[in-house]
Design a protein around this motif. Structure first.
Motif, short mmCIF file in Angstrom:
data_model
loop_
_atom_site.label_atom_id
_atom_site.label_comp_id
_atom_site.label_asym_id
_atom_site.label_seq_id
_atom_site.Cartn_x
_atom_site.Cartn_y
_atom_site.Cartn_z
N THR A 34 17.64 1.90 -6.21
CA THR A 34 18.99 2.45 -6.37
C THR A 34 20.09 1.43 -6.12
O THR A 34 21.17 1.54 -6.69
CB THR A 34 19.18 3.64 -5.42
N ASP A 35 19.85 0.44 -5.26
CA ASP A 35 20.86 -0.57 -4.94
C ASP A 35 20.50 -1.87 -5.65
O ASP A 35 19.71 -2.66 -5.15
CB ASP A 35 20.95 -0.77 -3.43
N LEU A 36 21.10 -2.09 -6.82
CA LEU A 36 20.75 -3.26 -7.63
C LEU A 36 21.40 -4.54 -7.12
O LEU A 36 21.09 -5.62 -7.62
CB LEU A 36 21.15 -3.02 -9.09
N SER A 37 22.30 -4.43 -6.14
CA SER A 37 22.99 -5.62 -5.64
C SER A 37 22.28 -6.25 -4.45
O SER A 37 22.69 -7.31 -3.99
CB SER A 37 24.43 -5.25 -5.24
N ARG A 38 21.21 -5.62 -3.96
CA ARG A 38 20.48 -6.19 -2.83
C ARG A 38 19.71 -7.42 -3.27
O ARG A 38 19.11 -7.45 -4.36
CB ARG A 38 19.52 -5.16 -2.23
N LYS A 39 19.69 -8.42 -2.41
CA LYS A 39 18.95 -9.64 -2.70
C LYS A 39 17.44 -9.36 -2.55
O LYS A 39 17.01 -8.62 -1.67
CB LYS A 39 19.35 -10.77 -1.75
N ALA A 40 16.65 -9.99 -3.41
CA ALA A 40 15.21 -9.77 -3.38
C ALA A 40 14.60 -10.19 -2.05
O ALA A 40 13.60 -9.61 -1.61
CB ALA A 40 14.55 -10.53 -4.52
N GLY A 41 15.20 -11.19 -1.40
CA GLY A 41 14.64 -11.70 -0.16
C GLY A 41 14.67 -10.72 0.99
O GLY A 41 13.96 -10.93 1.99
N VAL A 42 15.49 -9.66 0.92
CA VAL A 42 15.58 -8.70 2.02
C VAL A 42 14.85 -7.39 1.69
O VAL A 42 14.85 -6.46 2.50
CB VAL A 42 17.06 -8.39 2.37
N LEU A 43 14.21 -7.32 0.54
CA LEU A 43 13.50 -6.11 0.15
C LEU A 43 12.16 -6.01 0.86
O LEU A 43 11.55 -7.02 1.23
CB LEU A 43 13.27 -6.09 -1.36
N SER A 44 11.68 -4.79 1.04
CA SER A 44 10.32 -4.59 1.54
C SER A 44 9.34 -5.01 0.46
O SER A 44 9.70 -5.17 -0.72
CB SER A 44 10.10 -3.12 1.88
N ARG A 45 8.07 -5.15 0.83
CA ARG A 45 7.07 -5.56 -0.16
C ARG A 45 6.91 -4.50 -1.25
O ARG A 45 6.73 -4.82 -2.42
CB ARG A 45 5.73 -5.84 0.52
N GLY A 46 7.01 -3.24 -0.85
CA GLY A 46 6.93 -2.19 -1.85
C GLY A 46 8.07 -2.25 -2.85
O GLY A 46 7.88 -2.08 -4.05
N GLU A 47 9.28 -2.53 -2.36
CA GLU A 47 10.44 -2.67 -3.25
C GLU A 47 10.30 -3.90 -4.13
O GLU A 47 10.63 -3.87 -5.32
CB GLU A 47 11.72 -2.73 -2.41
N GLN A 48 9.80 -4.99 -3.56
CA GLN A 48 9.59 -6.20 -4.36
C GLN A 48 8.58 -5.94 -5.47
O GLN A 48 8.75 -6.42 -6.61
CB GLN A 48 9.11 -7.34 -3.46
#
Length: 231
Positions: A133-147
């Motif tokens: 839902t938040d497309l502005s979040r940097k990939a480096g702070v995502l959980s592994r599931g989100e990545q």
């Protein structure tokens, strides 16, 4: 997709060659969903890399339709991948400094200096489909599931005819693995894409139309023994 008489050898730390893969024949029909299962080290990832043209076989051929991928030079393999293939890597290969939207639309930047509106909107739709839902979040702070969800959305972003997925649920707990596996299979089915998935996840493999077992390749013969000079 056709692999015929394919072998792949590597060299160990002692410099001696060993056989990674010995695959007489593998044919995957257009639009088929195929699972590759087998123990670690049996060559599942190597098969995906060979299909993608990331590595070349020691012998044999790898073909997609009328295109013999294993006979293409580097630049033509790159173009074939860009136009044909979506790859979900086991280690994601996201760019940590880029946000979700930029990671998903990254493949489009390889063929154009500017991401068009249609590509952005398609990327946003894929993100929503994957529950991002938040497309502005940097990939480096995502959980592994989100990545993992971003990686799947990126693989689908160019509407590929062929999707390769290497252990796409390996880093997820059971509930999230089931959800992500369902999203991957449904998205591939809706696109009419061929899906080849290497996995230990029995739930994901059960969603495939066909599964094959990949066994470790037999060892190469000892040249000294074959030539009659064994000690």
């Amino acid at each position: 997709m056709r692999l015929t008489g394919v072998t792949l050898d590597h060299r160990g730390g002692d410099g001696r060659p060993f056989r990674v893969l010995d695959l007489p024949k593998l044919v995957v029909a257009p639009g088929e969903h195929l699972g590759l299962r087998g123990p670690s080290g049996s060559g599942k990832t190597s098969i995906l890399h060979l299909i993608a043209g990331l590595i070349l076989p020691g012998s044999g051929t790898v073909a997609w339709g009328e295109t013999e991928v294993s006979a293409l030079d580097v630049s033509r393999r790159d173009r074939w991948r860009l136009n044909t293939l979506g790859y979900v890597f086991q280690d994601f290969h996201l760019i940590p400094e880029l946000d979700v939207a930029a990671n998903i639309t990254l493949p489009a930047s390889f063929s154009s200096w500017r991401i068009g509106r249609a590509e952005r909107e398609h990327g946003e739709a894929l993100a929503r489909r994957m529950g991002l839902t938040d497309l502005s979040r940097k990939a480096g702070v995502l959980s592994r599931g989100e990545q993992q969800r971003v990686a799947i959305a990126r693989a689908l972003s160019r509407r590929p005819a062929l999707i390769l997925a290497d252990e796409p649920t390996a880093s997820l707990d059971a509930a999230h693995a089931e959800e992500v596996g369902t999203l991957l299979v449904e998205a591939a089915r809706e696109a009419g894409a061929t899906l080849i998935c290497a996995s230990h996840d029995s739930g994901l493999l059960a969603r495939m139309e066909r599964c094959i077992d990949i066994a470790p390749a037999p060892p190469l013969p000892d040249l000294a023994t074959v030539s009659g000079h064994a000690a």
